[in-house]
Design a protein around this motif. Structure first.
Motif, short mmCIF file in Angstrom:
data_model
loop_
_atom_site.label_atom_id
_atom_site.label_comp_id
_atom_site.label_asym_id
_atom_site.label_seq_id
_atom_site.Cartn_x
_atom_site.Cartn_y
_atom_site.Cartn_z
N SER A 62 -14.23 80.61 50.50
CA SER A 62 -13.44 80.23 49.33
C SER A 62 -14.18 79.21 48.48
O SER A 62 -14.16 79.28 47.24
N VAL A 65 -17.18 81.04 46.66
CA VAL A 65 -16.70 81.85 45.54
C VAL A 65 -16.14 80.95 44.44
O VAL A 65 -16.38 81.19 43.25
N LEU A 130 -17.06 89.54 43.77
CA LEU A 130 -15.81 88.80 43.96
C LEU A 130 -15.83 87.51 43.15
O LEU A 130 -14.81 87.12 42.55
N THR A 131 -16.98 86.85 43.10
CA THR A 131 -17.11 85.62 42.30
C THR A 131 -16.90 85.91 40.83
O THR A 131 -16.20 85.17 40.13
N HIS A 134 -13.22 86.49 40.15
CA HIS A 134 -12.46 85.24 40.10
C HIS A 134 -12.72 84.48 38.80
O HIS A 134 -11.83 83.78 38.30
N SER A 195 -9.61 79.93 41.12
CA SER A 195 -10.36 80.83 41.98
C SER A 195 -10.01 80.62 43.45
O SER A 195 -9.79 81.57 44.20
N GLU A 198 -6.73 82.20 44.47
CA GLU A 198 -6.49 83.59 44.09
C GLU A 198 -6.35 84.49 45.33
O GLU A 198 -7.21 84.49 46.22
N THR A 202 -8.43 89.12 45.20
CA THR A 202 -9.27 89.13 46.39
C THR A 202 -8.90 90.26 47.33
O THR A 202 -9.77 90.93 47.91
N SER A 206 -12.23 92.40 47.65
CA SER A 206 -13.05 91.72 48.65
C SER A 206 -13.59 92.68 49.70
O SER A 206 -14.57 92.37 50.39
N THR A 211 -11.10 85.20 52.32
CA THR A 211 -11.05 83.85 51.79
C THR A 211 -9.86 83.14 52.44
O THR A 211 -9.10 83.74 53.19
#
Length: 265
Positions: A62, A65, A130-131, A134, A195, A198, A202, A206, A211
């Motif tokens: 987490s 990201v 994923l980053t 977000h 983020s 979130e 995710t 993901s 996360t």
């Protein structure tokens, strides 16, 4: 009328924070089951969080990201805010709406759209993807806060620097940017927690990576673990502290700027 507003405000605040008030003693229970009030106070479940590698790995993911999404959103959002406030071009209103749209659209719709795109390019189960996903929900916070600061900024100060021989870029970097830094800092904190918290996006993109919110969600689906309230309390404290610091820095900078401007006048 003021009394009615005061009562309304008090009831509203209590409604919002009451669950958090109950959460703290529940997280301190010694029992393996959720109970309120707790019969015995203990830090057992806080210790269980730090002793469990799956919780730690979820928290680290987490943070990774969140930091990446914050960097992307701060860069893109700041540049977008400058363009939206300073420039005049066709479609400016529509572009502004696009940048703010992630705050308005239902998250599940945004998550489904991202999933379809990522699936097409085989980016599901990719930390970088994923980053980026977000950062989509974090950019609006940066755009709104930085745009607000830019609109309050006295542009004659930047023009004065231009008159004294500074180039447009140098004038912006030496005059305007220092004024924007506290707002950018506050925006980065909001972006990070947008983020970090979130869940729906995710779950869609993901590909099974957990996360911290996903780990909490999975735990709630399988069992009621008192570790979850302990994690929730720590996240709440982290969020309140971060946003409080960001807001204090932003207000302090605005007061300092207003003082300098008043003295010059």
């Amino acid at each position: 009328m003021r009394a009615v507003l005061a009562v309304y405000f008090t009831v509203l605040v209590l409604f919002l924070i009451l669950p958090l008030i109950f959460l703290v003693p529940i997280s301190l229970t010694e029992s393996q089951f959720l109970e309120f009030p707790p019969q015995t106070l203990s830090l057992r479940w806080y210790s269980a969080f730090f002793d469990d590698p799956t919780w730690i790995n979820a928290a680290l993911l987490s943070f990774r990201v969140g930091i990446g999404a914050t960097f992307i959103s701060l860069t893109v959002g700041t540049l977008a805010a400058i363009a939206l406030v300073r420039a005049e071009f066709f479609g400016k209103t529509a572009l502004t709406a696009i940048f703010i749209a992630p705050l308005i659209l239902p998250t599940v719709i945004l998550a489904l759209a991202l999933y379809i795109v990522f699936l097409r390019f085989r980016l599901v189960d990719n930390v970088l993807a994923l980053t980026a996903a977000h950062s989509v929900v974090a950019i609006p916070y940066v755009v709104m806060l930085v745009s607000g600061s830019l609109r309050r900024f006295d542009i004659t100060l930047e023009r004065a620097a231009r008159v004294l021989g500074a180039s447009p870029i140098k004038a912006f970097m030496l005059v305007t940017l220092p004024y924007l830094v506290p707002s950018m800092f506050a925006a980065s904190i909001l972006a990070f927690f947008a983020s970090f918290d979130e869940l729906i996006i995710t779950l869609f993109v993901s590909g099974g990576a957990q996360t911290l919110p996903v780990r909490i969600w999975n735990d709630l689906g399988l069992k009621i673990d008192p570790t979850v309230p302990a994690v929730a309390v720590m996240l709440t404290l982290l969020s309140v502290s971060g946003m409080g610091i960001g807001e204090l820095i932003r207000r302090r900078n605005e007061r300092r700027y207003n003082t300098i401007t008043s003295a010059e006048v």
